[in-house]
Design a protein around this motif. Structure first.
Motif, short mmCIF file in Angstrom:
data_model
loop_
_atom_site.label_atom_id
_atom_site.label_comp_id
_atom_site.label_asym_id
_atom_site.label_seq_id
_atom_site.Cartn_x
_atom_site.Cartn_y
_atom_site.Cartn_z
N ALA A 22 0.82 -1.21 0.00
CA ALA A 22 0.00 0.00 0.00
C ALA A 22 0.85 1.25 0.00
O ALA A 22 0.49 2.27 -0.62
N HIS A 23 1.99 1.21 0.72
CA HIS A 23 2.86 2.39 0.77
C HIS A 23 3.42 2.74 -0.60
O HIS A 23 3.58 3.91 -0.95
N ILE A 24 3.68 1.72 -1.43
CA ILE A 24 4.18 1.95 -2.79
C ILE A 24 3.05 2.46 -3.68
O ILE A 24 3.24 3.38 -4.48
N LEU A 25 1.88 1.88 -3.54
CA LEU A 25 0.73 2.33 -4.32
C LEU A 25 0.39 3.78 -4.01
O LEU A 25 0.04 4.55 -4.92
N ALA A 26 0.49 4.16 -2.74
CA ALA A 26 0.21 5.54 -2.34
C ALA A 26 1.23 6.49 -2.96
O ALA A 26 0.89 7.59 -3.43
N LEU A 27 2.49 6.07 -2.96
CA LEU A 27 3.55 6.88 -3.55
C LEU A 27 3.31 7.09 -5.04
O LEU A 27 3.42 8.20 -5.57
N LEU A 28 2.95 6.01 -5.73
CA LEU A 28 2.67 6.11 -7.16
C LEU A 28 1.43 6.95 -7.43
O LEU A 28 1.40 7.74 -8.38
N ALA A 29 0.40 6.80 -6.60
CA ALA A 29 -0.82 7.59 -6.78
C ALA A 29 -0.52 9.07 -6.66
O ALA A 29 -0.98 9.89 -7.48
N ALA A 30 0.28 9.44 -5.65
CA ALA A 30 0.61 10.85 -5.43
C ALA A 30 1.45 11.41 -6.58
O ALA A 30 1.24 12.55 -7.02
N ARG A 31 2.37 10.61 -7.08
CA ARG A 31 3.21 11.08 -8.19
C ARG A 31 2.40 11.20 -9.48
O ARG A 31 2.64 12.11 -10.29
N LEU A 32 1.48 10.29 -9.70
CA LEU A 32 0.61 10.38 -10.88
C LEU A 32 -0.30 11.60 -10.79
O LEU A 32 -0.54 12.28 -11.80
N GLU A 33 -0.80 11.88 -9.60
CA GLU A 33 -1.58 13.10 -9.40
C GLU A 33 -0.74 14.33 -9.73
O GLU A 33 -1.22 15.28 -10.38
N GLN A 34 0.51 14.30 -9.29
CA GLN A 34 1.42 15.43 -9.51
C GLN A 34 1.61 15.69 -11.00
O GLN A 34 1.82 16.83 -11.42
#
Length: 245
Positions: free
Chosen positions: A136-148
């Motif tokens: 989940a921590h990796i998915l959250a990181l990817l989600a935030a970067r994709l949002e960015q």
């Protein structure tokens, strides 16, 4: 769980066969246990992507996930980077697939997220949740970067986070990456080419790994999941921050 398989397909490289399955994908999303908000976001993603030109989608996919490391779809890239621990982690995950009866057949590493999701989709709902919870921590990181980067692929990561059942403070993750240096520029990519490629296993020149040749039997499908040790979101962010300096 079918929705995990659909999310795996949506994160994989887009192709004609995927486009032909739109009706089935729409139906699975509608019948999934996701919240109304997540279903709507995924449905919008599918409608937008499938309505466009395939070559444009493929080009954007390459630009997002194949340039630089920050949006890599290789899980261990965000945990171990180029350290030796990555090789052993690959071996452990490959053994987990084999124990579940999954034979890998296409050219992908075992920590490739679409492949990992395909595996979890065969392991029952509880094991699916546990497997997603661990990353989940990796998915959250990817989600935030994709949002960015204003990418609608963030909708897929948010759906996976919801399936994991983990409550992640995305505001904190967004704050951590707010000042990250982009790693998909020509200058940064040139630096990557100068580094030695990571290899693992006794046959580093092999065809790699894949999904889809042999599936688990009914006796192998469930309760075969063995947790993999993953770092937490802080460790992942710190590791990539150190690499960027």
């Amino acid at each position: 769980m079918q929705i995990a398989r659909v999310l795996s397909l949506l994160l994989d490289y887009p192709h004609d066969g995927l486009l032909a399955a739109q009706a089935d994908i729409d139906a699975i999303i509608a019948d999934s246990p996701l919240s109304a908000e997540r279903k709507q976001a995924l449905a919008a993603f599918v409608q937008r992507r499938f309505a466009g030109q395939l070559m444009d989608w493929q080009s954007e996919y390459d630009g997002l996930f194949e340039r630089g490391r920050s949006l890599s779809l290789l899980l261990f890239e965000h945990v171990h980077g180029e350290s030796r621990d990555r090789g052993q982690a690959m071996v452990n995950l490959m053994n987990q697939y084999k124990e579940a009866g999954l034979e890998i057949g296409v050219r992908e590493l075992p920590d490739y997220i679409p492949l990992y999701l395909e595996f979890l989709s065969t392991q029952g709902e509880e094991n699916l949740r546990l497997g997603l919870e661990e990353v989940a921590h990796i998915l959250a990181l990817l989600a935030a970067r994709l949002e960015q980067r204003d990418s609608d692929y963030a909708a897929v990561m948010h759906a996976l986070l919801e399936l994991s059942g983990v409550s992640v403070d995305l505001g904190d993750v967004r704050e951590q990456i707010a000042n990250e240096k982009r790693d998909d520029t020509k200058e940064e990519l040139d630096k990557v080419w100068e580094e030695e490629m990571v290899k693992f296993g006794p046959d580093s020149q092999s065809d790699g790994c894949s999904s889809g040749v042999n599936k688990p039997s009914e006796t192998q499908r469930k309760d075969q999941y063995v947790p993999i040790n993953w770092a937490d979101i802080t460790d992942a962010a710190q590791t990539e921050a150190q690499r960027g300096n």
